[in-house]
Design a protein around this motif. Sequence first.
Motif, mmCIF file in Angstrom:
data_model
loop_
_atom_site.group_PDB
_atom_site.id
_atom_site.type_symbol
_atom_site.label_atom_id
_atom_site.label_comp_id
_atom_site.label_asym_id
_atom_site.label_seq_id
_atom_site.Cartn_x
_atom_site.Cartn_y
_atom_site.Cartn_z
ATOM 1 N N VAL A 176 0.829 -1.112 0.049
ATOM 2 C CA VAL A 176 -0.137 -0.139 -0.073
ATOM 3 C C VAL A 176 1.140 1.458 0.040
ATOM 4 O O VAL A 176 2.057 1.653 0.722
ATOM 5 C CB VAL A 176 -0.960 0.063 1.100
ATOM 6 N N THR A 177 0.854 2.205 -1.062
ATOM 7 C CA THR A 177 1.499 3.382 -1.191
ATOM 8 C C THR A 177 0.725 4.671 -0.531
ATOM 9 O O THR A 177 -0.365 4.701 -0.255
ATOM 10 C CB THR A 177 1.802 3.569 -2.522
ATOM 11 N N GLY A 178 1.552 5.310 -0.029
ATOM 12 C CA GLY A 178 1.125 6.761 0.497
ATOM 13 C C GLY A 178 2.201 7.723 0.524
ATOM 14 O O GLY A 178 3.366 7.433 -0.181
ATOM 15 N N GLU A 179 2.015 8.833 0.775
ATOM 16 C CA GLU A 179 3.137 9.972 1.020
ATOM 17 C C GLU A 179 4.399 9.655 1.690
ATOM 18 O O GLU A 179 5.402 9.722 1.412
ATOM 19 C CB GLU A 179 2.506 11.445 1.465
ATOM 20 N N SER A 180 3.975 8.719 2.698
ATOM 21 C CA SER A 180 5.164 8.355 3.601
ATOM 22 C C SER A 180 6.250 7.247 2.871
ATOM 23 O O SER A 180 7.369 7.134 3.313
ATOM 24 C CB SER A 180 4.838 7.439 4.685
ATOM 25 N N ASN A 181 5.603 6.574 1.581
ATOM 26 C CA ASN A 181 6.597 5.734 0.874
ATOM 27 C C ASN A 181 6.725 5.767 -0.526
ATOM 28 O O ASN A 181 7.146 4.869 -1.081
ATOM 29 C CB ASN A 181 6.230 4.177 1.500
ATOM 30 N N ARG A 182 6.039 6.831 -0.952
ATOM 31 C CA ARG A 182 5.666 6.812 -2.511
ATOM 32 C C ARG A 182 7.182 6.898 -3.333
ATOM 33 O O ARG A 182 7.243 6.176 -4.268
ATOM 34 C CB ARG A 182 5.012 8.188 -2.880
ATOM 35 N N LEU A 183 8.244 7.752 -2.768
ATOM 36 C CA LEU A 183 9.394 7.667 -3.339
ATOM 37 C C LEU A 183 10.193 6.203 -3.262
ATOM 38 O O LEU A 183 10.454 5.841 -4.394
ATOM 39 C CB LEU A 183 10.416 8.773 -2.661
ATOM 40 N N ALA A 184 10.260 5.534 -2.230
ATOM 41 C CA ALA A 184 10.762 4.211 -2.256
ATOM 42 C C ALA A 184 10.076 3.322 -3.018
ATOM 43 O O ALA A 184 10.800 2.674 -3.667
ATOM 44 C CB ALA A 184 10.593 3.776 -0.483
ATOM 45 N N HIS A 185 8.904 3.466 -3.143
ATOM 46 C CA HIS A 185 7.884 2.371 -4.003
ATOM 47 C C HIS A 185 8.351 2.723 -5.296
ATOM 48 O O HIS A 185 8.756 1.555 -6.087
ATOM 49 C CB HIS A 185 6.579 2.748 -3.694
ATOM 50 N N ALA A 186 8.366 3.897 -5.656
ATOM 51 C CA ALA A 186 8.620 4.229 -7.130
ATOM 52 C C ALA A 186 10.088 3.881 -7.544
ATOM 53 O O ALA A 186 10.548 3.328 -8.696
ATOM 54 C CB ALA A 186 8.537 5.910 -7.516
#
Length: 500
Positions: A176-186
């Motif tokens: 689940v992505t959100g502001e807290s992990n968006r960069l790491a996910h990308a």
Amino acid sequence: MRPLAAPVVGLERSLHSVVSPRSCGTVDSAEPRGRCQPGSGAVRGRVLESDLARPPRLPKRPFVEKQTSWEKILEHLKSRIDERDFDSWFRDTRQRTETADAIYVQVRTPLFVTFISETFAVQIAEAARLAGFARKEIRFGSDGDVEATVSPQRSPAEPKRRSGTLNPAYTFENFVTGESNRLAHAAALRVADLGTRQYNPLFVCGKTGLGKTHLMQAIGHRRLSKRPGDKVLYLTSEAFVNEVVLGVRFNRMETVRQRLRACDLLLLDDVQFVVGKEASENELFHTFNALYDADKQIVFSSDVPPREIQGLTDRLKSRFEGGLIVDIQPPEFETRVAILRRKAEAQSVTLDDEVAFFLAAKIKTSVRQLEGYLNRVVTYSELTREPISLELARESLKDVLRAEEHTATPAEIVKAVASHFGLKPAELRSRTKKEQIVFPRQVAMYVLKETTNLSLPEIGRLFSDKHHTTALHSIRKIAALREEDPEVDRLVSGFVAQYR
């Protein structure tokens, strides 16, 4: 007619010596000529009936010790693995006991337990089936509590080793992505799909329970789905250190290096725990160089950025910082709600908004803890056979949430124990074996076990990454001292009452 007498007498004597097995005075007899021993069974040319009825004496057979079940398995295992591997890992193993459904095998150390069960599981399972023990589990253990099982009925498939120990649930689809992990996910998606020097190495940092391991293993799954021929290797720092230690101990470092450097994608989790272990640090440095020069992708994770890892050498720090560093922050409220809904959906559970909001508001820092609380609510609902509601959620978590309001962090507990003994927390976490440090450290481990939900491995990691058997020994020692020494009991009871 008299000249014929002599040959007849000679013939009679010859027949006498042949017919009587123990004839007196014959060549085959050990007795002197002309004398017969009592019970010899021979009376000058006659064979007694008692001699004919007596059965011949058979030579005694030497005593042969019965083979254990494990020894029978080893006979088949010898031909299925390399001779050096057999000598290194199996030569000193022995069967401790056997039950109707399991064979218990003693190995040298806890390191052997894990390595043998993971590396040779297929060969052991096959050898057990050939030896006639297809229905029995093989359970390996050392002098500690470490134990691992190989089951011949459900032995692992050989191709599965390609992806190491990837959890099938840890995929991008379940993240689940959100502001807290968006960069790491990308960044993780980019690495999984392409692999580029711009993101090599990819260094993911964040506190415990935020999804670093999930994201790393998702990279592995995605890479294998895109490039089935690639070799993906996922290792925790503990597994990496164990491989190096065993490689050095049994002169197998060349094999270890070949395995590490043959992969197309190396995923090393919690790399901060490699720091301080000289041989492992050195091997990581050279492995990094070999993979990087060969354009192979490397991904690390840590609870802090490279510059904040205490004791990290400059040469490793420069390499960790040479690619892309991304961090994962504690999820914001909306992301926590989305995570709860995703987890509930995976369990086919209906979760109302008010319940999701209640849980998301109570747990703010850890995705793992969030999932654990949801599981508690679901289990309580199943046991009471009542639908999940806000009231049920409050009831199922009342003890946990009440305790949480008064529970100190592990760092605060360690600091309090250190302060009582006039020490600094860093001294308790050090590797020294000085008596004035060892006892306070053991007290701290005992208090942590009694007042927190930390597991033995987690407690060990708080003190310079000590093995969980060391933590267990410390806890048992303090428990014994409490019974023997009233002063120790009074001291420890005070700490426990303060933080429970």
